[in-house]
Design a protein around this motif. Structure first.
Motif, PDB file in Angstrom:
ATOM      1  N   LEU A 190     -13.790  -0.176   0.326  1.00 25.04           N
ATOM      2  CA  LEU A 190     -12.722   0.800   0.530  1.00 25.04           C
ATOM      3  C   LEU A 190     -12.926   1.649   1.777  1.00 25.04           C
ATOM      4  O   LEU A 190     -12.001   2.315   2.238  1.00 25.04           O
ATOM      5  N   ASP A 238      -6.958   4.165  -0.045  1.00 26.48           N
ATOM      6  CA  ASP A 238      -7.392   3.644   1.245  1.00 26.48           C
ATOM      7  C   ASP A 238      -6.484   2.508   1.671  1.00 26.48           C
ATOM      8  O   ASP A 238      -6.065   1.689   0.854  1.00 26.48           O
ATOM      9  N   LEU A 294      -6.958   3.580  -6.578  1.00 23.49           N
ATOM     10  CA  LEU A 294      -7.482   2.587  -5.638  1.00 23.49           C
ATOM     11  C   LEU A 294      -6.680   2.524  -4.346  1.00 23.49           C
ATOM     12  O   LEU A 294      -7.191   2.058  -3.322  1.00 23.49           O
ATOM     13  N   GLN A 297      -8.509  -6.462  -0.296  1.00 21.62           N
ATOM     14  CA  GLN A 297      -7.625  -6.705  -1.425  1.00 21.62           C
ATOM     15  C   GLN A 297      -7.711  -8.131  -1.951  1.00 21.62           C
ATOM     16  O   GLN A 297      -7.557  -8.356  -3.150  1.00 21.62           O
ATOM     17  N   ARG A 348      -7.057  -0.219   3.048  1.00 23.63           N
ATOM     18  CA  ARG A 348      -7.562  -1.584   2.922  1.00 23.63           C
ATOM     19  C   ARG A 348      -6.988  -2.302   1.710  1.00 23.63           C
ATOM     20  O   ARG A 348      -7.058  -3.516   1.627  1.00 23.63           O
ATOM     21  N   LEU A 349      -6.448  -1.559   0.791  1.00 22.40           N
ATOM     22  CA  LEU A 349      -5.823  -2.181  -0.373  1.00 22.40           C
ATOM     23  C   LEU A 349      -4.309  -2.062  -0.312  1.00 22.40           C
ATOM     24  O   LEU A 349      -3.638  -2.174  -1.319  1.00 22.40           O
TER      25      LEU A 349
END
Length: 426
Positions: free
Chosen positions: A19, A89, A86, A61, A91-92
């Motif tokens: 993350l 961030d 979650l 992810q 990145r997901l």
């Protein structure tokens, strides 16, 4: 020994690396029963070392998604609360290209995997993952394979999630308490009114799904409908529903690519939740074909998801591309309108339904949760996990405004003048 790190402590380091954060947004339960993370946060259980190995091979992810689909990661609390945490961030992120871990993050993840004995060859993806397509993207054969992956899952499964309306697109809600079935009926009726359907109107429904729009237009407005889909399973059920409604003389359901339709002209064309499969490069051909199929004065309603957070390009390494919509691509609203309008096609109306799709997705998740065992029996546990993950994450993406869904109504020039105001359909 005092101060010794548990499996959960190490997993917290690994997830932090994925993350890109030192403050973990969830509480982790390791496969040994140990717990780490902020008290009161949603609990994510990591059930095996294989989950960590997946994150090592595919940080972000995709790795986490694969582990969830495989049952190696699970959520012990409410799915929406967990995903909200979650999603702190990028990145997901659900739709756009995910940000990638830095080399320092990757080294930290590798070190954690070494300490927990998770090093090894890359695990095979769960069976529910779509193979990367071969051949030219958005060729007719590859599009048919992509549609089959998503829609030829199980009609019984979709019936459990969608309910009796069998409509798999954004509903239109008068209030949040309207109820899914009534909201879907309201959407179908709104489309018919926008298209100005009347007895004898000839309608082409592109991406007709299980036939709901075609049946509604024929029953309520007396339209003559051609519905096309690339899904054999959808067509089989749609034809059965048309026959049960006594509409076989007015509704023709075909397994056919929109590029192969030749029996013009049509008075109206509905494209509801289909343009997302077309692809940016193919949009000019899509628009030209639908324009050609319309008679002068005929109307086109294009109902599609749009990416609101800047522009988006197709990325094969996202969860949505691998598991949900292979080759799918979202355009911005401005780009969509710019492609649809021309000297032949006048924009009459644009209606944003972003909040409506968040409500629709939450209703689908609720039905999936309520019918979980039957949904798993109708397809597979992995497939049910895919749908739970993508629908819940998508609901939050619509709520945040990162994605929207819009109905763009156009009329081909050369026919009767359009109504002076949109009160004709509102």
């Amino acid at each position: 020994m005092a101060g010794r790190k548990t499996v959960a402590d190490r997993l917290a380091e690994a997830l932090g690396a994925v993350l890109g954060t030192s403050e973990l947004p969830v509480r982790l339960r390791g496969w040994d029963g140990s717990i780490a993370g902020p008290a009161g946060a949603p609990v994510v259980a990591v059930r095996s070392r294989r989950a960590l190995r997946r994150m090592l091979w595919s940080p972000g992810q995709l790795g986490i998604g694969r582990a969830y689909v495989a049952g190696e990661i699970d959520m012990e609390d409410d799915v929406f609360a967990t995903f909200t945490a979650l999603r702190t961030d990028g990145r997901l992120a659900q739709g756009g290209p995910p940000s990638q871990p830095t080399w320092r993050d990757r080294l930290a993840l590798l070190g954690t995997a070494l300490r927990l004995g998770a090093i090894g060859p890359e695990p095979a993806p769960p069976a529910e993952e779509a193979p990367l397509g071969t051949g030219h993207r958005h060729s007719r054969a590859r599009d048919a394979a992509a549609i089959s992956h998503h829609y030829d899952v199980s009609n019984d499964f979709y019936s459990l999630v969608l309910g009796p309306s069998m409509v798999y697109s954004c509903a239109v809600w008068a209030t949040p308490d309207t109820g899914l079935d009534a909201a879907q009926e309201a959407k179908l009726d709104l489309v018919c009114r926008k298209l100005g359907l009347a007895p004898g109107s000839r309608l082409l429904d592109v991406g007709c799904g299980w036939g709901s729009m075609a049946i509604h237009a024929a029953q309520r407005y007396g339209a003559e409908v051609v519905g096309i889909t690339l899904s054999e399973e959808q067509a089989r059920m749609a034809r059965k529903r048309v026959a049960e409604a006594g509409l076989t003389d007015r509704v023709d359901i075909r397994v056919q690519d929109y590029r192969a339709v030749e029996d013009e002209p049509f008075d109206a064309i509905s494209s509801i939740g289909m343009a997302e499969h077309v692809g940016r490069a193919q949009m000019p051909e899509y628009v030209a074909q639908l324009t050609r199929l319309l008679r002068p004065g005929g109307r086109l309603l294009n109902h599609a998801i749009n990416w609101n957070a800047g522009t988006s390009t197709w990325n094969p390494d996202t969860f949505i591309a691998r598991y949900v919509f292979p080759d799918g691509e979202l355009l911005g609203l401005g780009e969509t309108v710019g492609l649809l309008e021309s000297r032949e096609m006048e924009v009459l109306d644009v209606e944003a339904l972003r909040q409506h799709y968040a409500l629709t997705l939450r209703a689908w998740v609720q039905r999936l949760e309520e019918n979980w065992d039957a949904a798993v029996a109708a397809t597979s546990e992995g497939r049910a996990r895919v749908w739970r993950l993508y629908m819940a994450a998508s609901a939050l993406t619509f709520e945040s405004g990162e994605m929207g869904v819009n109905q763009v109504l156009l009329q081909k020039t050369g026919g009767a003048q359009p109504p002076l105001r949109r009160t004709a359909w509102t």
